[in-house]
Design a protein around this motif. Sequence first.
Motif, PDB file in Angstrom:
ATOM      1  N   TYR A  24      -2.187  38.023 -59.860  1.00  0.00           N
ATOM      2  CA  TYR A  24      -1.540  37.519 -58.667  1.00  0.00           C
ATOM      3  C   TYR A  24      -0.513  36.446 -59.007  1.00  0.00           C
ATOM      4  O   TYR A  24      -0.757  35.597 -59.853  1.00  0.00           O
ATOM      5  N   VAL A  25       0.629  36.530 -58.339  1.00  0.00           N
ATOM      6  CA  VAL A  25       1.677  35.541 -58.519  1.00  0.00           C
ATOM      7  C   VAL A  25       1.788  34.764 -57.224  1.00  0.00           C
ATOM      8  O   VAL A  25       2.153  35.309 -56.194  1.00  0.00           O
ATOM      9  N   ASP A 244       9.546  49.620 -58.811  1.00  0.00           N
ATOM     10  CA  ASP A 244       9.553  48.331 -59.526  1.00  0.00           C
ATOM     11  C   ASP A 244       9.306  47.155 -58.586  1.00  0.00           C
ATOM     12  O   ASP A 244       8.630  46.191 -58.955  1.00  0.00           O
ATOM     13  N   LEU A 245       9.873  47.237 -57.385  1.00  0.00           N
ATOM     14  CA  LEU A 245       9.751  46.146 -56.414  1.00  0.00           C
ATOM     15  C   LEU A 245       9.512  46.733 -55.039  1.00  0.00           C
ATOM     16  O   LEU A 245      10.278  47.602 -54.583  1.00  0.00           O
ATOM     17  N   LYS A 256       2.762  37.444 -52.722  1.00  0.00           N
ATOM     18  CA  LYS A 256       3.350  37.728 -54.028  1.00  0.00           C
ATOM     19  C   LYS A 256       2.233  38.317 -54.875  1.00  0.00           C
ATOM     20  O   LYS A 256       1.258  37.650 -55.195  1.00  0.00           O
ATOM     21  N   ARG A 258       1.372  41.194 -58.229  1.00  0.00           N
ATOM     22  CA  ARG A 258       1.895  42.058 -59.285  1.00  0.00           C
ATOM     23  C   ARG A 258       0.819  43.057 -59.693  1.00  0.00           C
ATOM     24  O   ARG A 258      -0.286  42.673 -60.072  1.00  0.00           O
ATOM     25  N   ILE A 260      -0.295  45.884 -62.321  1.00  0.00           N
ATOM     26  CA  ILE A 260      -0.055  46.429 -63.650  1.00  0.00           C
ATOM     27  C   ILE A 260      -0.720  47.802 -63.722  1.00  0.00           C
ATOM     28  O   ILE A 260      -1.945  47.914 -63.601  1.00  0.00           O
ATOM     29  N   GLN A 266       4.907  47.727 -64.315  1.00  0.00           N
ATOM     30  CA  GLN A 266       4.522  46.742 -63.301  1.00  0.00           C
ATOM     31  C   GLN A 266       5.282  46.974 -61.995  1.00  0.00           C
ATOM     32  O   GLN A 266       6.452  47.347 -62.009  1.00  0.00           O
ATOM     33  N   THR A 267       4.581  46.769 -60.896  1.00  0.00           N
ATOM     34  CA  THR A 267       5.205  46.787 -59.579  1.00  0.00           C
ATOM     35  C   THR A 267       4.964  45.431 -58.927  1.00  0.00           C
ATOM     36  O   THR A 267       3.822  44.984 -58.822  1.00  0.00           O
ATOM     37  N   LEU A 268       6.034  44.797 -58.504  1.00  0.00           N
ATOM     38  CA  LEU A 268       5.918  43.520 -57.799  1.00  0.00           C
ATOM     39  C   LEU A 268       5.946  43.783 -56.300  1.00  0.00           C
ATOM     40  O   LEU A 268       6.848  44.457 -55.792  1.00  0.00           O
ATOM     41  N   PHE A 289      11.890  41.655 -66.294  1.00  0.00           N
ATOM     42  CA  PHE A 289      10.731  41.039 -65.638  1.00  0.00           C
ATOM     43  C   PHE A 289      11.187  40.357 -64.353  1.00  0.00           C
ATOM     44  O   PHE A 289      12.199  39.658 -64.332  1.00  0.00           O
ATOM     45  N   HIS A 291      10.802  37.714 -61.321  1.00  0.00           N
ATOM     46  CA  HIS A 291      10.218  36.417 -60.985  1.00  0.00           C
ATOM     47  C   HIS A 291      10.391  36.165 -59.484  1.00  0.00           C
ATOM     48  O   HIS A 291      11.521  36.036 -59.008  1.00  0.00           O
TER      49      HIS A 291
END
Length: 308
Positions: A24-25, A244-245, A256, A258, A260, A266-268, A289, A291
């Motif tokens: 988690y972000v 991807d996003l 937010k 992420r 994996i 990775q998918t944000l 990557f 952010h």
Amino acid sequence: MRKYIKKIFSFICIVSILCSNLSYVKANTGTLFQIDLNELNGKLVIIYTNDTHGFLLNDSERSLNAASLVAIKKIFESAGAKVLLLDAGDTIFGTPMFKKNIGSDMVDLINEIGYDAITTGNHDYDYGGEKLLSVTSKLTVPLVVSNLIYTTTQKTAAKRYIIIKKGDIEIGIFGLTTPNEITGLTKYNDTSLSLTDPLIAAKEVSKKLKKEGVDYIIALGHIGMDHRSELSSLDIITEAPDIDLFIDGHSHSSLKLRLIHDNENQTLLVRNLHYFTEIGVVVVDEDGFMHPYTIDKTEVEEIIEKYQ
């Protein structure tokens, strides 16, 4: 009641099963100034909004305003960033203020702001499908909804996807709208439009964009991730790993996250709080990557004062 409990239980199970593969972000509230504008030259910066519900037009003490959004975009562009501005729905309709001009003022504002693409939310159908198509026909901004079709012909009623080039970077963008809570079509007995399964659409379009060879695939998904969502945004990014996003909407909460995948892709997944109280920013570094950041009203005023 049982159905409601079942939905909550299913949602908890999904999160529990996937927790081992998720990191988690947290929202970077209060840390926007960690972005060094001198290091943004040539980088892809994605600015996003969702669930603004008219507050782009009618800012309050709590909400931001359209001028601030334009200013933030210009600041990043002046730093040499390749900027995308996107919206994930409930933007054209969704509050009582729309009863006067039925979305036309909002369409004018969206055009003026200069979004690169938008999708629809469930409330954008509040006045029926015919009214939505009539109003959005004046958009100079691409309307992308991969799972929106004309009921009689089964043909798509909006762009399934678009490919935007920013310098040497190609970005594939597609939209998804939840079929749930589209009360306006029923209210106006409007059968002109239908929303198909967003998961099927996401799989099909993301695979197609992957074959097209784009550098990044972005989904604008007004799907959500709570008890109202029979299919959640988390379900979609799990089943469509080429994304991807995923810029989400509908749940009216800041997120937010992420994911994996097994192949280490990775998918944000990101989402803003409702009523235009936040602006989301994703900075893509040289290695691809992503952010995520969240800018609130205080930060917007500070950054505009500092850099304008």
